[in-house]
Motif scaffolding. Structure first.
Motif, PDB file in Angstrom:
ATOM      1  N   ALA A 192      -7.091  27.988   0.631  1.00 43.01           N
ATOM      2  CA  ALA A 192      -7.943  28.430   0.061  1.00 43.01           C
ATOM      3  C   ALA A 192      -8.533  28.487  -1.823  1.00 43.01           C
ATOM      4  O   ALA A 192      -9.298  28.241  -2.348  1.00 43.01           O
ATOM      5  N   SER A 193      -7.579  29.526  -2.275  1.00 42.34           N
ATOM      6  CA  SER A 193      -6.733  29.680  -3.259  1.00 42.34           C
ATOM      7  C   SER A 193      -5.875  29.486  -3.798  1.00 42.34           C
ATOM      8  O   SER A 193      -4.873  30.263  -3.845  1.00 42.34           O
ATOM      9  N   PRO A 194      -5.253  28.487  -4.257  1.00 40.35           N
ATOM     10  CA  PRO A 194      -3.825  28.312  -4.505  1.00 40.35           C
ATOM     11  C   PRO A 194      -3.364  29.196  -5.813  1.00 40.35           C
ATOM     12  O   PRO A 194      -3.848  29.175  -6.348  1.00 40.35           O
ATOM     13  N   GLY A 195      -2.045  29.292  -5.805  1.00 39.87           N
ATOM     14  CA  GLY A 195      -1.513  29.968  -7.461  1.00 39.87           C
ATOM     15  C   GLY A 195      -1.460  28.922  -8.065  1.00 39.87           C
ATOM     16  O   GLY A 195      -1.091  27.542  -7.938  1.00 39.87           O
ATOM     17  N   VAL A 232     -10.403  26.380  -4.291  1.00 36.69           N
ATOM     18  CA  VAL A 232      -9.676  26.165  -6.064  1.00 36.69           C
ATOM     19  C   VAL A 232      -9.053  25.777  -5.890  1.00 36.69           C
ATOM     20  O   VAL A 232      -7.567  26.640  -5.255  1.00 36.69           O
ATOM     21  N   SER A 233      -8.864  25.734  -7.400  1.00 37.92           N
ATOM     22  CA  SER A 233      -7.682  24.539  -7.325  1.00 37.92           C
ATOM     23  C   SER A 233      -7.365  25.019  -9.383  1.00 37.92           C
ATOM     24  O   SER A 233      -8.362  24.623  -9.699  1.00 37.92           O
ATOM     25  N   PRO A 234      -6.057  26.111  -9.441  1.00 39.03           N
ATOM     26  CA  PRO A 234      -6.161  26.206 -10.650  1.00 39.03           C
ATOM     27  C   PRO A 234      -5.744  25.156 -11.166  1.00 39.03           C
ATOM     28  O   PRO A 234      -6.656  24.678 -13.060  1.00 39.03           O
ATOM     29  N   MET A 235      -4.951  23.900 -10.708  1.00 41.71           N
ATOM     30  CA  MET A 235      -4.877  22.274 -11.481  1.00 41.71           C
ATOM     31  C   MET A 235      -5.866  21.607 -11.740  1.00 41.71           C
ATOM     32  O   MET A 235      -6.140  20.912 -12.682  1.00 41.71           O
ATOM     33  N   TRP A 236      -6.734  21.742 -10.543  1.00 48.50           N
ATOM     34  CA  TRP A 236      -8.095  20.890 -11.327  1.00 48.50           C
ATOM     35  C   TRP A 236      -9.048  21.762 -12.732  1.00 48.50           C
ATOM     36  O   TRP A 236      -9.714  20.524 -13.130  1.00 48.50           O
TER      37      TRP A 236
END
Length: 329
Positions: A83-86, A19-23
């Motif tokens: 898997a879930s970077p900030g 899961v990527s915030p930047m995407w």
């Protein structure tokens, strides 16, 4: 255009979800830049566009770099390291991008625009290290205004998708999970076939493995990102996005009101979409001063969160508050 990505046993072993915030930053900004925002996200767009315009983000770095169609600068989507970077970790990776990578991405943009780049992007091309910190700062403001107040809801959809795909792999196979990602993606004889423009990927030009990134704003497309030293990334529409913005039923409203008071329960119910103190006062019929006092108490209890960017302060419901309002007996 069709593309074919072959897989070795090692590539399959290194295939993972993230899961990527930047995407979500890049795809949401692209959705806003489109001539017509997808119906699915119209309500969200109506809420965030005035905030972005007030902050000048509708004419900033992101507006220059993210077109409604065509190439997306690869350096804006560094490979997720977990898997879930900030967001902070991804922004640090962007700021540390090698100058040559930035220039390559801008050269592709220039080619698509018949050699024309804005003066801002020409400056970035000359000295990336000077301007990357400014881009990172603007992304942070965009996140606070457009994504952070909704992140709990968005992340729930993304994590549910990853859980579903992981169960598919466990119960069936990686091949079936890949084959069911999207109608333009097919697994055939040890290769992933992508029938979509801007998906020209080969193993020669990418690293090993595959990074699969669910996204709520990529819909209805599949997007890709390649770098020679990194696994290719494939951002695909997450399952369940049709319910993302639906107003939720509050089965336990009365029970919650008996515990925290009717006014505070009402404020939580009205935070189905993030709002300022003034907006909440208008929605609830309470005074602005009263709403402010209630929000302070709700935040102390972990039921609301605040998201500040400049003079804008938005309040959002936390996942704990969602659980209290929608819990099933």
């Amino acid at each position: 255009m069709k593309a074919r990505l072959t897989f070795s046993v090692n590539d399959l072993a290194e295939t993972r979800f993230a899961v990527s915030p930047m995407w979500e930053v890049v795809t949401s900004f692209r959705a806003l830049a489109a001539a017509a925002v997808p119906d699915l996200h119209l309500g969200w767009a109506d809420q965030v566009r005035p905030r972005l315009a007030a902050a000048g983000l509708d004419r900033g770095w992101l507006a220059d770099m993210i077109p409604p169609a065509g190439h997306l600068p690869d350096f804006l989507n560094p490979a997720p390291t977990s898997a879930s970077p900030g967001l902070a970790g991804e922004l640090a990776a962007i700021e540390a991008t090698a100058p040559d990578q930035v220039r390559r991405d801008l050269d592709v943009l220039a080619a698509e625009r018949e050699g024309r780049l804005s003066s801002r992007l020409r400056s970035l091309h000359r000295t990336p290290e000077t301007y990357l910190p400014r881009i990172v700062a603007e992304i942070d403001v965009y996140w606070r205004l457009a994504i952070a107040p909704y992140w709990g809801r968005i992340r729930s959809v993304l994590e549910a998708d990853v859980f579903y795909r992981g169960r598919q792999v466990a119960e069936h196979s990686t091949a079936q999970a890949l084959d069911e990602l999207h109608h333009t993606v097919r697994w055939v004889d040890g290769s992933l076939h992508l029938a979509q423009r801007h998906c020209a990927i080969t193993r020669i030009e990418t690293g090993a493995g595959l990074l699969l990134v669910p996204s709520v704003f990529a819909w209805p497309r599949v997007l890709t990102r390649t770098a020679a030293s990194e696994p290719p990334q494939l951002a695909y529409p997450a399952r369940g996005i049709g319910t993302l913005w639906e107003r939720r039923t509050h089965a336990h409203m009365d029970a919650l009101a008996a515990v925290i008071g009717r006014s505070r329960a009402l404020i939580l119910a009205e935070l189905d979409s993030p709002a300022s103190t003034t907006e909440l006062a208008h929605r609830s019929g309470l005074s602005a001063a009263g709403v402010s006092q209630h929000l302070t108490a709700l935040r102390a209890a972990g039921l609301t969160s605040t998201h500040r960017a400049g003079r804008s302060v938005l309040y959002a419901r936390t996942e704990l508050a969602d659980a209290l309002l929608t819990a099933q007996t």
